[in-house]
Design an enzyme around this catalytic site. Structure first.
Site, PDB file in Angstrom:
ATOM      1  N   LYS A  43       0.830  -1.205   0.000  1.00 50.32           N
ATOM      2  CA  LYS A  43       0.000   0.000   0.000  1.00 50.32           C
ATOM      3  C   LYS A  43       0.862   1.252   0.000  1.00 50.32           C
ATOM      4  CE  LYS A  43      -3.791  -2.403   2.276  1.00 50.32           C
ATOM      5  NZ  LYS A  43      -4.421  -2.746   3.566  1.00 50.32           N
ATOM      6  N   ASP A  49     -10.284   4.277   4.701  1.00 55.20           N
ATOM      7  CA  ASP A  49     -10.574   2.849   4.602  1.00 55.20           C
ATOM      8  C   ASP A  49     -12.039   2.556   4.908  1.00 55.20           C
ATOM      9  OD1 ASP A  49      -9.381   0.506   3.772  1.00 55.20           O
ATOM     10  OD2 ASP A  49      -8.695  -0.104   5.758  1.00 55.20           O
ATOM     11  N   GLN A  78      -3.806  -1.045   9.757  1.00 58.48           N
ATOM     12  CA  GLN A  78      -3.794  -2.398   9.223  1.00 58.48           C
ATOM     13  C   GLN A  78      -4.402  -3.355  10.244  1.00 58.48           C
ATOM     14  OE1 GLN A  78      -2.891  -3.453   6.115  1.00 58.48           O
ATOM     15  NE2 GLN A  78      -3.649  -5.448   6.746  1.00 58.48           N
TER      16      GLN A  78
END
Length: 289
Positions: free
Chosen positions: A58, A125, A102
């Site tokens: 990412k 996200d 994450q």
């Protein structure tokens, strides 16, 4: 569709490349107009090999798109309070426009508390309660990236969910639930299926649009797919295998996403697009999407 015909593949990799190209151009424009490049902060707790790999990927993709990547790596012994403090600092930093935690985090950490430390305008996200509520009420906000990618794929292939029966197999908070809500907002009739569903095959047979997001290899059999259905395989299992038995599904579906190369590439493309959107909004430049 006869048994001798095969479904068209939905090229997520190709669409993702175009979205990333657009995001790269917008990132450059934002940097020119504001003097500040978009910035995505990644937060990783511990050193789980899969998570380390995902974060590295990412960050690399972000940097190639002209998005500054700031990484916060914390030891596995980090407490919930320490993680919340680190994320709160990023939320308050005007040079950071998007925050990606994450997951999963180590089991001793309250993951929900950590996510809720992300400012809603930086939740690129789409995983905070604020983002989920905005999605459910049809308000502006960021969507979870994989469901967002699925909806863009449907749009790319001129699949209008209105009036169609969409069946979502899986009910996770980051995939199954939000993609069903987006399909509902697009005027589909939505059925959620899960591990407690009685006679799952009969539900699958009714699907005009089928989203498989259950995390079990080849769980959906081609013989149970309605002829002409649109099949979105959001599963990714060891050996590059999805949740749908691809070969048998090809003889029934009209459109199908391959694994890999279907839904997967769309996830990071949407992440980058939403990071650029977040930067534009925070810098007072508006948003294209």
């Amino acid at each position: 569709m006869s048994q001798t015909q095969t479904a068209r593949l939905m090229d997520g990799a190709g669409l993702a490349r175009r979205i990333v190209e657009q995001s790269t151009a917008r990132a450059a424009q934002i940097t020119r107009e504001s003097g500040t490049p978009p910035c995505l902060a990644t937060v990783l707790v511990g050193d789980d090999p899969a998570s380390v790999t995902y974060v590295r990927m990412k960050r690399s993709r972000s940097e190639k798109a002209g998005i500054v990547s700031r990484h916060v790596g914390l030891p596995a012994t980090t407490t919930t309070a320490e993680l919340v403090d680190a994320i709160t600092a990023l939320s308050q930093d005007p040079e950071v426009h998007g925050i990606l935690l994450q997951h999963p985090v180590p089991p001793h950490i309250d993951e929900r508390a950590a996510f809720e430390a992300i400012a809603p305008e930086k939740d690129v996200d789409g995983l905070t309660l604020s983002s989920f509520a905005a999605l459910s009420f049809g308000l502006p906000g960021f969507v979870p990236c994989t469901p967002g990618g699925i909806m863009r794929l449907l749009e790319e292939y001129d699949v209008d969910p209105a009036g169609r029966h969409a069946v979502v197999v899986g009910r996770s908070a980051i995939l199954g639930k939000p993609v069903g809500m987006q399909l509902l907002a697009a005027n589909a009739t939505v059925t959620y299926c899960h591990s407690r569903t009685t006679d799952l095959a009969s539900m699958v047979r009714q699907a005009d649009i089928l989203v498989a997001a259950v995390g079990r290899p080849r769980f959906i059999r081609g013989e149970d797919i309605k002829p002409g259905a649109v099949v979105i395989d959001a599963g990714y299992n060891p050996g590059n295998v999805g949740d749908v038995d691809f070969e048998s599904a090809m003889t029934r579906a009209s459109l199908i996403t391959p694994v890999p190369g279907g839904v997967g590439p769309m996830t990071i493309a949407v992440l980058l697009a939403q990071t650029v959107d977040a930067a534009a909004r925070q810098l007072g430049l508006g948003s294209d999407h």
